[in-house]
Design a protein around this motif. Structure first.
Motif, short mmCIF file in Angstrom:
data_model
loop_
_atom_site.label_atom_id
_atom_site.label_comp_id
_atom_site.label_asym_id
_atom_site.label_seq_id
_atom_site.Cartn_x
_atom_site.Cartn_y
_atom_site.Cartn_z
N ILE A 5 36.80 43.16 35.99
CA ILE A 5 35.48 43.01 36.60
C ILE A 5 34.78 41.79 36.03
O ILE A 5 34.17 41.01 36.76
CB ILE A 5 34.65 44.30 36.44
N SER A 8 36.33 38.86 37.54
CA SER A 8 35.88 38.72 38.92
C SER A 8 34.49 38.11 38.97
O SER A 8 34.20 37.27 39.83
CB SER A 8 35.86 40.08 39.63
N ALA A 9 33.61 38.51 38.06
CA ALA A 9 32.26 37.96 38.01
C ALA A 9 32.31 36.47 37.68
O ALA A 9 31.57 35.66 38.26
CB ALA A 9 31.41 38.70 36.98
N LEU A 12 33.36 34.68 40.72
CA LEU A 12 32.26 34.59 41.65
C LEU A 12 31.34 33.43 41.29
O LEU A 12 30.97 32.64 42.14
CB LEU A 12 31.46 35.90 41.65
N ASP A 108 26.98 42.59 44.41
CA ASP A 108 27.59 43.83 43.96
C ASP A 108 29.07 43.57 43.72
O ASP A 108 29.71 42.84 44.49
CB ASP A 108 27.48 44.95 45.02
N ILE A 109 29.62 44.15 42.65
CA ILE A 109 31.04 44.09 42.37
C ILE A 109 31.50 45.52 42.14
O ILE A 109 30.91 46.22 41.32
CB ILE A 109 31.35 43.24 41.12
N TYR A 110 32.53 45.95 42.87
CA TYR A 110 33.02 47.31 42.68
C TYR A 110 34.51 47.41 42.99
O TYR A 110 35.08 46.57 43.68
CB TYR A 110 32.21 48.32 43.50
N ALA A 123 39.00 44.23 43.54
CA ALA A 123 37.55 44.24 43.37
C ALA A 123 36.91 43.71 44.65
O ALA A 123 37.37 42.72 45.21
CB ALA A 123 37.14 43.38 42.19
N HIS A 124 35.88 44.40 45.12
CA HIS A 124 35.04 43.87 46.19
C HIS A 124 33.90 43.14 45.51
O HIS A 124 33.20 43.72 44.66
CB HIS A 124 34.47 44.98 47.06
N ILE A 125 33.71 41.90 45.85
CA ILE A 125 32.59 41.11 45.35
C ILE A 125 31.75 40.79 46.58
O ILE A 125 32.22 40.10 47.50
CB ILE A 125 33.07 39.83 44.65
#
Length: 139
Positions: A5, A8-9, A12, A108-110, A123-125
Motif C-alpha cells: 500500500i 502504491s501511494a 500514485l 482512496d487506496i484499498y 490495490a485500487h487507487i
C-alpha cells in the motif's frame, strides 16, 4: 501488505507529478472516445459498479490503467488505477500514468482480491476529481 500500500501511494504521487498531458476537456463527459473502451462491453462486469461508476480504459494500459470513472450522468468523477500487488512486490513500477483530470480532491487506496480484467489481488487507487464524486459513484 502495508508495504504494498505504501508502494502504491508512492506510485500514485509519482503518477500525478509526471502525468501524460492530454486534452482533459475531451475526457470530462462519457464516453471519452478512442482509445478508451467501456469495461462492461468487454468484460463480464456491470455497466455501473457501485463505488467505481461506469469505467472506461485503454486496453493497452492494462492492468494499471488509468480507468476513467463516470457517474450516472456521464460526468468524469474519478481516475482509478488497479496495480497488482504481486507485480509491485516483484519490483514492477508503473511510471507516467495518465490522469483523467488534474483536479484531485481526495484519494482512496484499498485492497481488491481480484475481478474480471484484473484477476490477481491488487490495490485500487482512486483519485476523486471533486468533493461530491465519491458520493455520486456510491449510488
Amino acid at each position: 501488505m502495508t508495504r504494498s500500500i505504501i508502494l502504491s501511494a508512492a506510485l500514485l504521487a509519482a503518477s500525478v507529478t509526471f502525468a501524460h498531458s492530454h486534452d482533459e476537456k475531451a475526457l470530462l463527459q462519457s464516453p471519452p472516445g478512442e482509445p478508451y473502451v467501456q469495461v462492461s462491453d468487454v468484460l463480464p462486469l456491470p455497466e455501473f459498479i457501485p463505488g467505481l461508476g461506469t469505467l472506461f480504459v485503454a486496453p493497452d494500459k492494462l492492468p494499471a490503467g488509468p480507468f476513467l470513472s463516470y457517474d450516472h450522468e456521464g460526468k468524469l468523477s474519478a481516475t482509478v488505477y488497479m496495480t497488482p500487488l504481486e507485480e509491485l512486490k516483484n519490483g514492477t513500477s508503473y511510471d507516467n500514468l495518465a490522469i483523467g483530470n488534474h483536479t484531485v480532491s481526495s484519494v482512496d487506496i484499498y485492497y481488491n482480491a481480484g475481478h474480471p480484467g484484473v484477476d490477481k489481488p491488487h490495490a485500487h487507487i482512486v483519485l476523486y476529481h471533486d468533493a461530491e464524486a465519491k458520493g455520486r459513484l456510491a449510488e
